[in-house]
Design a protein around this motif. Structure first.
Motif, PDB file in Angstrom:
ATOM      1  N   ALA A  18       0.841  -1.203   0.000  1.00 49.81           N
ATOM      2  CA  ALA A  18       0.000   0.000   0.000  1.00 49.81           C
ATOM      3  C   ALA A  18       0.873   1.249   0.000  1.00 49.81           C
ATOM      4  CB  ALA A  18      -0.911  -0.005   1.224  1.00 49.81           C
ATOM      5  N   GLN A  19       1.966   1.171   0.804  1.00 45.96           N
ATOM      6  CA  GLN A  19       2.858   2.326   0.883  1.00 45.96           C
ATOM      7  C   GLN A  19       3.539   2.603  -0.450  1.00 45.96           C
ATOM      8  OE1 GLN A  19       5.595   1.927   4.100  1.00 45.96           O
ATOM      9  NE2 GLN A  19       4.154   2.728   5.603  1.00 45.96           N
ATOM     10  N   SER A  20       4.029   1.504  -1.080  1.00 45.49           N
ATOM     11  CA  SER A  20       4.745   1.692  -2.341  1.00 45.49           C
ATOM     12  C   SER A  20       3.793   2.207  -3.417  1.00 45.49           C
ATOM     13  CB  SER A  20       5.427   0.401  -2.776  1.00 45.49           C
ATOM     14  OG  SER A  20       4.447  -0.523  -3.166  1.00 45.49           O
ATOM     15  N   GLN A  21       2.501   1.812  -3.302  1.00 40.76           N
ATOM     16  CA  GLN A  21       1.538   2.274  -4.301  1.00 40.76           C
ATOM     17  C   GLN A  21       1.174   3.744  -4.078  1.00 40.76           C
ATOM     18  OE1 GLN A  21      -1.463  -0.702  -3.859  1.00 40.76           O
ATOM     19  NE2 GLN A  21      -0.736  -1.892  -5.577  1.00 40.76           N
ATOM     20  N   SER A  22       1.169   4.163  -2.789  1.00 43.65           N
ATOM     21  CA  SER A  22       0.716   5.511  -2.502  1.00 43.65           C
ATOM     22  C   SER A  22       1.849   6.531  -2.589  1.00 43.65           C
ATOM     23  CB  SER A  22       0.081   5.572  -1.107  1.00 43.65           C
ATOM     24  OG  SER A  22       1.089   5.364  -0.142  1.00 43.65           O
ATOM     25  N   LYS A  23       3.110   6.049  -2.570  1.00 48.17           N
ATOM     26  CA  LYS A  23       4.222   6.998  -2.613  1.00 48.17           C
ATOM     27  C   LYS A  23       4.340   7.580  -4.018  1.00 48.17           C
ATOM     28  CE  LYS A  23       9.009   7.471  -1.050  1.00 48.17           C
ATOM     29  NZ  LYS A  23       9.543   8.205  -2.187  1.00 48.17           N
ATOM     30  N   THR A  32       1.293   9.576 -13.386  1.00 52.95           N
ATOM     31  CA  THR A  32       0.132   9.496 -14.281  1.00 52.95           C
ATOM     32  C   THR A  32      -0.652  10.798 -14.113  1.00 52.95           C
ATOM     33  OG1 THR A  32      -1.346   8.600 -12.600  1.00 52.95           O
ATOM     34  CG2 THR A  32      -0.064   6.999 -13.884  1.00 52.95           C
ATOM     35  N   ALA A  33      -1.603  11.034 -15.017  1.00 55.46           N
ATOM     36  CA  ALA A  33      -2.386  12.268 -14.936  1.00 55.46           C
ATOM     37  C   ALA A  33      -3.116  12.364 -13.594  1.00 55.46           C
ATOM     38  CB  ALA A  33      -3.373  12.326 -16.098  1.00 55.46           C
ATOM     39  N   ALA A  34      -3.700  11.239 -13.166  1.00 54.35           N
ATOM     40  CA  ALA A  34      -4.439  11.260 -11.889  1.00 54.35           C
ATOM     41  C   ALA A  34      -3.486  11.455 -10.715  1.00 54.35           C
ATOM     42  CB  ALA A  34      -5.222   9.959 -11.733  1.00 54.35           C
ATOM     43  N   ASP A  35      -2.322  10.796 -10.776  1.00 51.48           N
ATOM     44  CA  ASP A  35      -1.346  10.958  -9.694  1.00 51.48           C
ATOM     45  C   ASP A  35      -0.767  12.374  -9.683  1.00 51.48           C
ATOM     46  OD1 ASP A  35      -1.718   8.441  -8.748  1.00 51.48           O
ATOM     47  OD2 ASP A  35       0.079   7.575  -9.681  1.00 51.48           O
ATOM     48  N   PHE A  36      -0.694  13.001 -10.854  1.00 52.09           N
ATOM     49  CA  PHE A  36      -0.193  14.381 -10.920  1.00 52.09           C
ATOM     50  C   PHE A  36      -1.081  15.294 -10.072  1.00 52.09           C
ATOM     51  CE2 PHE A  36       0.215  18.653 -12.663  1.00 52.09           C
ATOM     52  CZ  PHE A  36       1.586  18.788 -12.724  1.00 52.09           C
ATOM     53  N   ARG A  37      -2.399  15.040 -10.153  1.00 52.67           N
ATOM     54  CA  ARG A  37      -3.352  15.835  -9.349  1.00 52.67           C
ATOM     55  C   ARG A  37      -3.027  15.686  -7.857  1.00 52.67           C
ATOM     56  NH1 ARG A  37      -8.154  13.588 -11.017  1.00 52.67           N
ATOM     57  NH2 ARG A  37      -8.335  14.903 -12.846  1.00 52.67           N
ATOM     58  N   SER A  38      -2.788  14.442  -7.430  1.00 50.25           N
ATOM     59  CA  SER A  38      -2.443  14.190  -6.020  1.00 50.25           C
ATOM     60  C   SER A  38      -1.098  14.822  -5.667  1.00 50.25           C
ATOM     61  CB  SER A  38      -2.353  12.693  -5.738  1.00 50.25           C
ATOM     62  OG  SER A  38      -3.477  12.035  -6.245  1.00 50.25           O
ATOM     63  N   ALA A  39      -0.158  14.768  -6.621  1.00 52.93           N
ATOM     64  CA  ALA A  39       1.190  15.303  -6.377  1.00 52.93           C
ATOM     65  C   ALA A  39       1.144  16.813  -6.139  1.00 52.93           C
ATOM     66  CB  ALA A  39       2.100  14.978  -7.559  1.00 52.93           C
ATOM     67  N   GLN A  41      -1.358  18.435  -4.996  1.00 50.33           N
ATOM     68  CA  GLN A  41      -1.978  18.617  -3.678  1.00 50.33           C
ATOM     69  C   GLN A  41      -0.945  18.368  -2.569  1.00 50.33           C
ATOM     70  OE1 GLN A  41      -5.424  16.128  -3.303  1.00 50.33           O
ATOM     71  NE2 GLN A  41      -6.602  17.848  -2.470  1.00 50.33           N
ATOM     72  N   GLN A  42      -0.232  17.260  -2.707  1.00 50.70           N
ATOM     73  CA  GLN A  42       0.764  16.902  -1.673  1.00 50.70           C
ATOM     74  C   GLN A  42       1.891  17.930  -1.575  1.00 50.70           C
ATOM     75  OE1 GLN A  42       1.854  12.711  -1.673  1.00 50.70           O
ATOM     76  NE2 GLN A  42       3.810  13.203  -0.705  1.00 50.70           N
ATOM     77  N   SER A  43       2.260  18.517  -2.701  1.00 51.26           N
ATOM     78  CA  SER A  43       3.361  19.495  -2.709  1.00 51.26           C
ATOM     79  C   SER A  43       2.885  20.902  -2.352  1.00 51.26           C
ATOM     80  CB  SER A  43       4.006  19.528  -4.093  1.00 51.26           C
ATOM     81  OG  SER A  43       3.108  20.119  -5.015  1.00 51.26           O
ATOM     82  N   GLN A  44       1.589  21.041  -2.134  1.00 49.44           N
ATOM     83  CA  GLN A  44       0.965  22.355  -1.896  1.00 49.44           C
ATOM     84  C   GLN A  44       1.275  23.322  -3.048  1.00 49.44           C
ATOM     85  OE1 GLN A  44       2.006  23.593   2.211  1.00 49.44           O
ATOM     86  NE2 GLN A  44       2.409  21.424   2.522  1.00 49.44           N
ATOM     87  N   GLY A  45       1.289  22.772  -4.256  1.00 45.48           N
ATOM     88  CA  GLY A  45       1.529  23.609  -5.438  1.00 45.48           C
ATOM     89  C   GLY A  45       2.971  24.082  -5.572  1.00 45.48           C
ATOM     90  N   ALA A  83       8.035  17.856  -3.373  1.00 48.88           N
ATOM     91  CA  ALA A  83       7.767  18.866  -4.393  1.00 48.88           C
ATOM     92  C   ALA A  83       7.821  18.147  -5.738  1.00 48.88           C
ATOM     93  CB  ALA A  83       8.808  19.975  -4.348  1.00 48.88           C
ATOM     94  N   VAL A  84       7.141  18.704  -6.729  1.00 47.10           N
ATOM     95  CA  VAL A  84       7.165  18.101  -8.065  1.00 47.10           C
ATOM     96  C   VAL A  84       8.335  18.715  -8.842  1.00 47.10           C
ATOM     97  CG1 VAL A  84       5.880  17.768 -10.220  1.00 47.10           C
ATOM     98  CG2 VAL A  84       4.655  17.777  -8.024  1.00 47.10           C
TER      99      VAL A  84
END
Ligand code: ZN
Length: 289
Positions: A18-23, A32-39, A41-45, A83-84
């Protein structure tokens, strides 16, 4: 007993999976495009734009030295403080090395235009705080000018420039006094980022000494100053490099970028002040002291 052990292993394995999938990767191009959205969010832009160049680095280092080093530290820093990180970018100011093989020098308007469109596109994708991490000394005038140019018209994002590559003090004592390009420090850093690309046995094939071929008073600037002093596009002595110095400087660089990312994430003032400024700039006569 044995049953609970098996169950424990299964649970642990599930957690690891689960951790490796969520990291999320810090590499823009790996998401991926969907993960980019999460990234975002996680990086606070907060996004990094490591800025390199393609130019000769003495007789012993690769053309992409600045790009390789700045990406090494930016990626390590973003792993610590999420950060991205934008892909390879090397479209900077390098006219002074056009006489050497392998230099790629884009025109001045293209450098500014491409950088503006790149940060505009990053911001359109949610990077509202863009940290340009500079890996190349020749960008030292371009980047503050670019940051200043952001006041020309309204942007809904802030450009931050981080332009330090060596600590001002501390670390193993250095053996050389001139150390500006492909010398002791930079060679030591490549020994950490890409040791396989350091050809130490060639470091003294050319001179990196200051040739003092221009006699002008201090404060008088010409674009040919660098060529006048270092015509081999080599400043210093790479053979003085050590793994120890490289490790110290790279760790300092990574730690400092981590602090920069934290400070930028916490910064609430810059965008607010920019917006206030843009509004006032529309009606300068209405501006009151
Ligand atoms: Zn360099």
């Amino acid at each position: 007993m044995r049953k609970s052990l098996v169950l424990g292993v299964i649970l642990l394995w599930g957690e690891v999976l689960a951790q490796s999938q969520s990291k999320l990767s810090v590499h823009w191009e790996e998401l991926t495009a969907a993960d980019f959205r999460s990234a975002i969010q996680q990086s606070q832009g907060t996004c990094l734009l490591p800025f390199g160049i393609l130019e000769k680095h003495g007789p012993h280092l690769p053309l992409g030295t600045d790009l390789l080093n700045v990406r090494y530290v930016s990626l390590h820093a973003a792993e610590q403080e999420y950060a991205v990180v934008f892909p390879e970018y090397y479209f900077g100011q390098i006219f002074e090395a056009m006489h050497e093989p392998g230099t790629v020098a884009y025109s001045a308007p293209l450098q500014i235009g491409l950088l503006q469109e790149t940060t505009d596109e990053m911001a359109r994708n949610g990077c509202k705080k863009i940290i340009i991490v500079n890996g190349h000394g020749g960008n030292e005038h371009l980047l503050p000018f670019f940051a200043q140019s952001q006041l020309e018209r309204q942007h809904d994002y802030v450009v931050y420039i981080f332009d330090q590559r060596v600590p001002s003090s501390g670390g193993p004592p250095q053996k050389t006094s001139i150390d500006m390009h492909a010398g002791e420090s930079e060679t030591s850093k490549v020994m950490i980022s890409r040791p396989d690309l350091v050809h130490m046995e060639r470091a003294n094939n050319e001179s990196g000494a200051d040739q003092h071929r221009q006699n002008l008073p201090e404060g008088l600037y010409t674009g040919i100053w660098w060529y006048a002093r270092f015509p081999n596009h080599y400043s210093g002595d790479g053979s003085a490099a050590t793994h120890e110095l490289g490790e110290f400087q790279m760790n300092w660089w990574i730690d400092t970028i981590v602090k920069v990312i934290c400070a930028v994430k916490a910064d609430q003032e810059s965008l607010q002040l920019q917006n206030e400024f843009y509004e006032k700039a529309k009606r300068p006569l209405a501006t009151q002291p």
